[in-house]
Design a protein around this motif. Structure first.
Motif, PDB file in Angstrom:
ATOM      1  N   ALA A  89      35.399  32.366  45.498  1.00 12.25           N
ATOM      2  CA  ALA A  89      36.442  32.842  45.967  1.00 12.25           C
ATOM      3  C   ALA A  89      37.630  31.655  46.811  1.00 12.25           C
ATOM      4  O   ALA A  89      38.364  31.139  46.485  1.00 12.25           O
ATOM      5  CB  ALA A  89      36.028  33.872  47.475  1.00 12.25           C
ATOM      6  N   TRP A  93      40.779  30.123  45.421  1.00  6.92           N
ATOM      7  CA  TRP A  93      42.069  30.114  45.846  1.00  6.92           C
ATOM      8  C   TRP A  93      42.355  28.214  46.057  1.00  6.92           C
ATOM      9  O   TRP A  93      43.557  28.331  46.412  1.00  6.92           O
ATOM     10  CB  TRP A  93      41.087  30.696  47.400  1.00  6.92           C
ATOM     11  N   CYS A 105      43.391  38.164  42.472  1.00  7.40           N
ATOM     12  CA  CYS A 105      42.191  38.193  42.897  1.00  7.40           C
ATOM     13  C   CYS A 105      42.175  38.840  44.328  1.00  7.40           C
ATOM     14  O   CYS A 105      41.581  40.562  44.016  1.00  7.40           O
ATOM     15  CB  CYS A 105      41.247  36.836  43.164  1.00  7.40           C
ATOM     16  N   TRP A 109      40.884  43.048  44.136  1.00  4.61           N
ATOM     17  CA  TRP A 109      39.885  43.443  45.010  1.00  4.61           C
ATOM     18  C   TRP A 109      40.419  44.331  46.180  1.00  4.61           C
ATOM     19  O   TRP A 109      39.290  45.242  46.425  1.00  4.61           O
ATOM     20  CB  TRP A 109      39.266  42.200  45.276  1.00  4.61           C
TER      21      TRP A 109
END
Length: 142
Positions: A89, A93, A105, A109
């Motif tokens: 992640a 990012w 993302c 999610w």
């Protein structure tokens, strides 16, 4: 392993705790409070659920009944999974930027987390849901 055991068991279920209306006055205050703030699930309560592990044990910090009796190898496997997830992640990012990461993302999610929460919540709170006790819980293990 334990997280998906004993679904719909009155006391041993590792998902949403069963709340029996007639026993609501005897519940701990923080459990009663979850009923009243349940609509704030996203984004706050999902984060609390994953990190604090209420009610079954931490998904990121390894404590609680979900981790009782687990080997050090299982705990290390869990820690590795958390580290890989956080690193992935963070890398996405960093490389995508905040706005693209949020759209590509975080939005999916969040939808997936909400869907998973709602399915589990409704399994535990529908009017026709079945609750089992040790006397009636007879599922085969295998």
């Amino acid at each position: 392993k334990k997280h998906h055991l004993n679904h719909n068991h009155l006391e041993k279920d590792y998902s949403h705790e069963w709340m029996i209306r007639e026993e609501a006055d005897d519940m701990p205050p923080f459990i009663k409070a979850t009923y009243y703030i349940r609509m704030a699930y996203l984004p706050f309560l999902y984060f609390i659920y994953l990190f604090t592990g209420i009610p079954d044990g931490g998904h990121v910090l390894f404590y609680g009944r979900m981790w009782e009796g687990e080997s050090m190898k299982d705990k290390l496997d869990g820690a590795l999974s958390v580290a890989v997830s956080v690193a992935t992640a963070g890398t996405l990012w960093h490389n995508m930027g905040t706005s693209d990461f949020a759209v590509v993302c975080m939005a999916p999610w969040t939808v997936m987390g909400f869907w998973l929460f709602m399915v589990t919540y409704l399994q535990h709170h529908s009017d026709d849901g079945k609750v089992y006790t040790d006397d009636t819980f007879t599922f085969e293990k295998g």
